[in-house]
Design an enzyme around this catalytic site. Structure first.
Site, PDB file in Angstrom:
ATOM      1  N   CYS A   1      22.349  52.068  50.410  1.00  0.00           N
ATOM      2  CA  CYS A   1      22.925  50.931  51.132  1.00  0.00           C
ATOM      3  C   CYS A   1      24.000  51.369  52.114  1.00  0.00           C
ATOM      4  CB  CYS A   1      23.500  49.926  50.145  1.00  0.00           C
ATOM      5  SG  CYS A   1      24.755  50.620  49.033  1.00  0.00           S
TER       6      CYS A   1
ATOM      7  N   HIS B   1      27.987  48.265  46.465  1.00  0.00           N
ATOM      8  CA  HIS B   1      27.045  47.987  47.547  1.00  0.00           C
ATOM      9  C   HIS B   1      27.790  47.907  48.876  1.00  0.00           C
ATOM     10  CE1 HIS B   1      23.212  46.807  49.161  1.00  0.00           C
ATOM     11  NE2 HIS B   1      23.638  45.628  49.572  1.00  0.00           N
TER      12      HIS B   1
ATOM     13  N   ASN C   1      22.446  42.336  55.264  1.00  0.00           N
ATOM     14  CA  ASN C   1      22.138  43.182  54.124  1.00  0.00           C
ATOM     15  C   ASN C   1      21.067  44.197  54.528  1.00  0.00           C
ATOM     16  OD1 ASN C   1      22.162  44.158  51.474  1.00  0.00           O
ATOM     17  ND2 ASN C   1      22.148  42.114  50.583  1.00  0.00           N
TER      18      ASN C   1
END
EC number: 3.4.22.40
Length: 449
Positions: A70, A364, A385
């Protein structure tokens, strides 16, 4: 009350339960639907509509799939957005697999060097155990990606695409970590047997050759030169021949990496505000860029993020995404689930207590691309995202401002927008940052995966 639980105590608790006004309704709801669904707050969903007063158009989200990259995807997203606009390449992506190859290769060397440096410590020493627990992994930090790009450059995804071992990384991580642990133990034995530094380094080079082979077979050999060939959104043809990855970054991306710094909001007693911190053993490129964090108050961080968005630049940030979130709906909100009302129990904790107790940590990284300002205050934030287009609003999430307060821990800021006092604080501390222990929650994003 006695130290042990006895029958009288249990009877007392059962009596209290039977007299509780909502026990039957709450138990039926929770047992039939699960805790989160039974405690879901519909009004929060209504409040988090995807409308923002400040918004940067960033196109289609990328998809990290079954990997822990991520931080890498989000950082490369911040770099590709200006490129997409300038060169009219709407769906363009930078190669996450390219940086992944070099990151894992450099992390392997980083592990070997730390093993050599700690060879005098017992294997049961907590720091040695920490190193061997996860020799390398998918996780990382902004500064770590910058270190890779500064050394190796970057390439388009079309030149070095994803492979099965990049999109689903568990087998590669397991294979590499087995090899690294075996070789790490051998390096410790060589050092403790009195072998010279040259002998140890020569053996380490042989080990790195094996690592390189594993990575090359699993993800492909990275290109040294390539042709950048494409049609832009107006269907015009372009080709740039025999360009190196570093030349590509300089010519097509051109972000001033040295001028983008990591800020954190860590309000614990061991981390005074306006000081610079690093985390022991956190890094990848030996002799490269060091991970540094300037600790700010949460309102200072928000003000800088809003200023950066107003300047047309998105913001990479780190958070605890598993807390108070609904992936399918794309919502991050502290009132999304009212477990306190369902159980009639107080779950509230300060941000500092969450960090100190292990209740929360960074897990994250994403990108802030917008914010809704109402009466001069942020109420919700637009989040890009890296989970593809299926969750949320075609891959975008909405984050409440209270969730920011509770679970956002890091943001990368263009140093040009820092006020003078914060510039001074960073410059004074960057060369000798306060060292945090390897397992500090401010290092969790790199070691969680």
């Amino acid at each position: 009350m006695a130290k042990e639980i006895n029958n009288d105590t249990i009877a007392k608790f059962e009596n209290d339960l039977n007299n509780h006004p909502v026990f039957n309704v709450a138990s039926h709801a929770a047992q039939e639907n699960g805790i989160y669904k039974a405690s879901q707050n519909l009004q929060t969903k209504i409040d988090l509509d995807p409308i923002f007063s400040i918004e940067i158009d960033t196109g289609k989200p990328a998809d990290q799939k079954q990997s822990g990259r991520c931080w890498m995807f989000s950082a490369l997203n911040t770099m590709r957005h200006p490129l997409q606009k300038k060169f009219k390449l709407q769906d363009f992506e930078l190669s996450q697999n390219y940086t992944n190859f070099w990151d894992k290769f450099e992390k392997s060397n980083w592990f070997f060097e730390n093993v050599i440096a700690t060879a005098d410590k017992d294997l049961g020493d907590r720091k040695v155990s920490f190193l061997f627990a996860t020799p390398q992994q998918d996780g990382g930090q902004w500064d770590m990606l910058c270190g890779i790009i500064e050394k190796y450059g970057i390439v388009p995804k079309s030149v070095y695409p994803e492979t099965a071992n990049a999109t689903n990384s568990s087998a590669l991580n397991d294979t590499l970590n087995t090899l690294l642990r075996k070789d790490g133990l051998e390096l410790r034995r060589l050092v403790n047997a009195g072998k010279s530094e040259d002998e140890v380094q020569a053996r380490k080079e042989e080990m790195l050759n094996d690592v390189f082979r594993v990575l090359a077979i699993s993800t492909c050999v990275p290109p040294k030169k390539f042709n950048f060939e494409y049609r832009d959104d107006n269907h015009n043809y372009h080709i740039d021949k025999d360009i190196t990855p570093k030349e590509f970054f300089d010519k097509y991306v051109g972000m001033d990496l040295a001028n983008h710094i990591s800020t954190i909001n860590a309000p614990t007693s061991d981390k005074p505000f306006h000081k610079v911190f690093s985390v022991e053993y956190l890094g990848n490129v030996e002799g490269g860029r060091q991970v540094r964090h300037l600790n700010l108050k949460v309102d200072e961080m928000k003000d800088l993020i809003i200023k950066q968005l107003n300047n047309g630049e998105v913001v990479w940030f780190g958070s605890n995404v598993v807390k108070d979130s609904e992936r399918r709906a794309g919502l991050l909100a502290t009132n999304l689930y009212r477990r306190d009302q369902l159980f009639d129990v107080d779950f509230s904790m300060s941000k500092a207590d969450k960090l100190d107790s292990g209740e929360s940590m960074m897990d994250h990284a994403m990108v802030i691309t917008g914010v809704d300002i109402v009466d001069g205050k942020p109420t919700k934030w637009k989040i890009e995202n890296s989970w593809g287009e299926k969750p949320g609003f075609k891959g975008y999430f909405v984050m409440s401002d209270s969730w920011f307060d509770s679970f956002v821990y890091q943001a990368v800021i263009n140093k040009d927008i820092l006020p003078e006092d914060l510039k001074k604080a960073y410059d004074e501390g960057k060369d000798n940052p306060i060292q945090l222990l390897p397992w500090d929650p401010m290092g969790a994003l790199a070691f969680k995966y």
